[in-house]
Design an enzyme around this catalytic site. Sequence first.
Site, PDB file in Angstrom:
ATOM      1  N   ASP A 457       0.707  -1.604   0.236  1.00 57.87           N
ATOM      2  CA  ASP A 457      -0.077   0.351   0.361  1.00 57.87           C
ATOM      3  C   ASP A 457       0.703   1.224   0.432  1.00 57.87           C
ATOM      4  OD1 ASP A 457      -2.380   2.218   0.479  1.00 57.87           O
ATOM      5  OD2 ASP A 457      -1.406   1.969   2.473  1.00 57.87           O
ATOM      6  N   ASP A 634      -1.961  -0.845   5.857  1.00 59.22           N
ATOM      7  CA  ASP A 634      -2.178  -0.359   7.388  1.00 59.22           C
ATOM      8  C   ASP A 634      -3.736   0.221   7.008  1.00 59.22           C
ATOM      9  OD1 ASP A 634      -2.170   2.418   4.970  1.00 59.22           O
ATOM     10  OD2 ASP A 634      -1.481   3.416   6.800  1.00 59.22           O
ATOM     11  N   ASP A 638      -7.171  -2.594   2.988  1.00 60.97           N
ATOM     12  CA  ASP A 638      -6.466  -2.806   2.217  1.00 60.97           C
ATOM     13  C   ASP A 638      -6.662  -4.338   3.715  1.00 60.97           C
ATOM     14  OD1 ASP A 638      -4.353  -1.467   1.712  1.00 60.97           O
ATOM     15  OD2 ASP A 638      -3.804  -0.780   3.079  1.00 60.97           O
TER      16      ASP A 638
END
Length: 738
Positions: A457, A634, A638
């Site tokens: 990410d 995080d 996700d």
Amino acid sequence: MGHPQPAQQVSEGTELHSSIESQGGYESLVQENADGHKTVSYLVRGVHCAGCIQKIESTLLSLESVQGARLNFSTGRLNVAWDGPAELSNDFAAKIEALGYGVHPYSSDAEKSESEKEWKFLLLCLGISGFAMGNIMLLSVGLWITSSETMGMGTREFMHWFSALIGIPAVLFAGQPFFRSAFTVLKNRQTNMDVPISLALLLAVGMSISELLNNGEHVYFDSAVMLMFFLLIGRVLDFRARRTARSSATDLMSTLSGFATVIEGNSKRKVPIKELREGMTVLVAMGEKVPIDGIVAEGESSIDTSLVTGETNPRNAAKGDEVFAGTFNLDAPLTITVARAAEDSLLADIVRLMEKAEQGQAKYVRLADRAAHLYTPVVHTLALAAFILWWGVLGADWQDALLVAVTVLIITCPCALGLAVPVVQVLASGLMMKEGILVKAGDAFERLAGIDMALFDKTGTLTMGKPQLVGGYDAEDLKLAASLASHSRHPLSQALVSAYDGDLLELESVREETGAGMQGNWNGQPVQLGKRSWCGDGNAPAYDGPEIWLSVNERKIQFMFSDHLKDDAAKVIEKMTAAGITTILLSGDREDAVQTVAKQTGIEEAHGNLAPPEKFDFMEGQKKKGHTILMVGDGLNDAPVLSGADISMAPGTAIDMAQNAADIVFMGDSLSPVLTAHNVAVKTQKLVKQNFTLAVLYNLVAVPLAFMGLVTPMIAAIAMSGSSLLVIANSFRLKLRT
């Protein structure tokens, strides 16, 4: 009159009711999904391995009415979908009970309660076995180093009886985790690693009691208790790993609970979120979470979408814009028209994706279980063959033949095999803890060592995840802006206050303008801080990052922010690429911002503007191509990918849902723990394989000797313990890592 049911469904229900009386009542918990199938969730207890999962699922799937059955190993949650009457849910529960498993209606509270009870019982068993082992070994040292003549028969008999007084109750109580599991699988004509463990414990104790009653010398209460203690350590470690891997989706569902304010004409009333339906009008006050997916009907505000998109920069929401459940209304009240019911919202989709991913991950078969599948029948066959050979062929007394068989069971007992993985895991976890890395999943190292692709990410993972003021500004302008920003909860306002180090001004008449910014008075002059469209210079060059404008005395000052890349991000990506791991960036942020970060870090493939389902679909596509995937992220967006990937990591700054879904959590502001964890995992797997090799070599040497009657149960116990200590000593080589 209802439609007649297929004959198969009727026969299934008749057969089940005739064989076992159903608990009843499950039909009240049945729901209907979008496909028209009936669904229900059970809480199943007594599941110890992948074989149990396969047995339960295959039994239900063999029924013609059942369309799907998935059992989550971590939580014990069984989801069943079928075509037919709701009353069949009672029959399914009865069918599972007939296999020897406990069945209850599923609820997160019940699951937590059952898990807590089992955890306390395992710790109690471990404590009792440890206490018994310590005391019996004190007595055994005296028995081992002296003969009957030196010690005296009376003293020797007393110490044997005292060992029995400690050992027999300890084995009968603390051995229950193994005895229950062995009884369950044997009842269904199956086997697992607990069967030879239980046999060895019971036969060793039984033989010791026989020898004790006949004034014999072969009393092995110490061996039985020590074996049990070592194996309980492994069982406790395994359960702890599963306990911490409880379903994150269960916790996430709480976000869909609570109440929303519904507008009906000129009145307002509180309605449970789950009862909201398409077309209803909902009022979301400033500072509240958006309860439902919908379209803004009135008002304008900034929306914190970090829970869904993972991006910290708020997005503007005005009339006609779509907003999602779980996002946070920052600036002003909004009137929203409900677009979808709670169970069909984007947040609910994320929940379902996480459930699907966790179910798939729960079917992972660990290395020790695969080895034990072949190991246990071989042990049983060898012990039986030894008894038959010595008693039926060589003509030995049955006591002597049984002693040889017990020796074979003890010397081949999979203690070293059972410790091969957990000892290395404990040492590796401790080593990682010192590096600020928390390992939650028991099989995380095995999965991490085998990755060939890493998905990252952007915000909060490769970048710091916090907007920071960039550029130089006049000290008085910064002081005035920070003083006004201190009255706002907006992330950019908070970043502005953090960037200023000094005393703040006392402003007058400070108030917030709906969806625009803050304004107040300083020395009789109006001061504004907010959006470009409200108090900024519309002709100024566009800035591709977040900005906030200060207006004072007809001057317009632009404050620019940036989310900085983590210092070691590029270096970590470079080393992972050199190790043969393909790195890919997936983000919900703008495509241009994503490509910029990819270029800065050296990631060749990057994708932006991805919603959570799109991230999940991308990951699934890569898995179908045969890739073993690590996901590092995080945000809530996700979480499905974190749950569905082969292995996942989340920084300590991640939201709770991401940390719960991840297998590994790392602390600090750097990305290097990802590389450290992978390096430790690779070495850990090498040591695990070495431990298995040592366990196999030990058996290749020890088993023939025991089979030929050249080893007594005492020597077998020492050899068995020695193999365990050898495995433990080899595992400690992990601490020699440089």
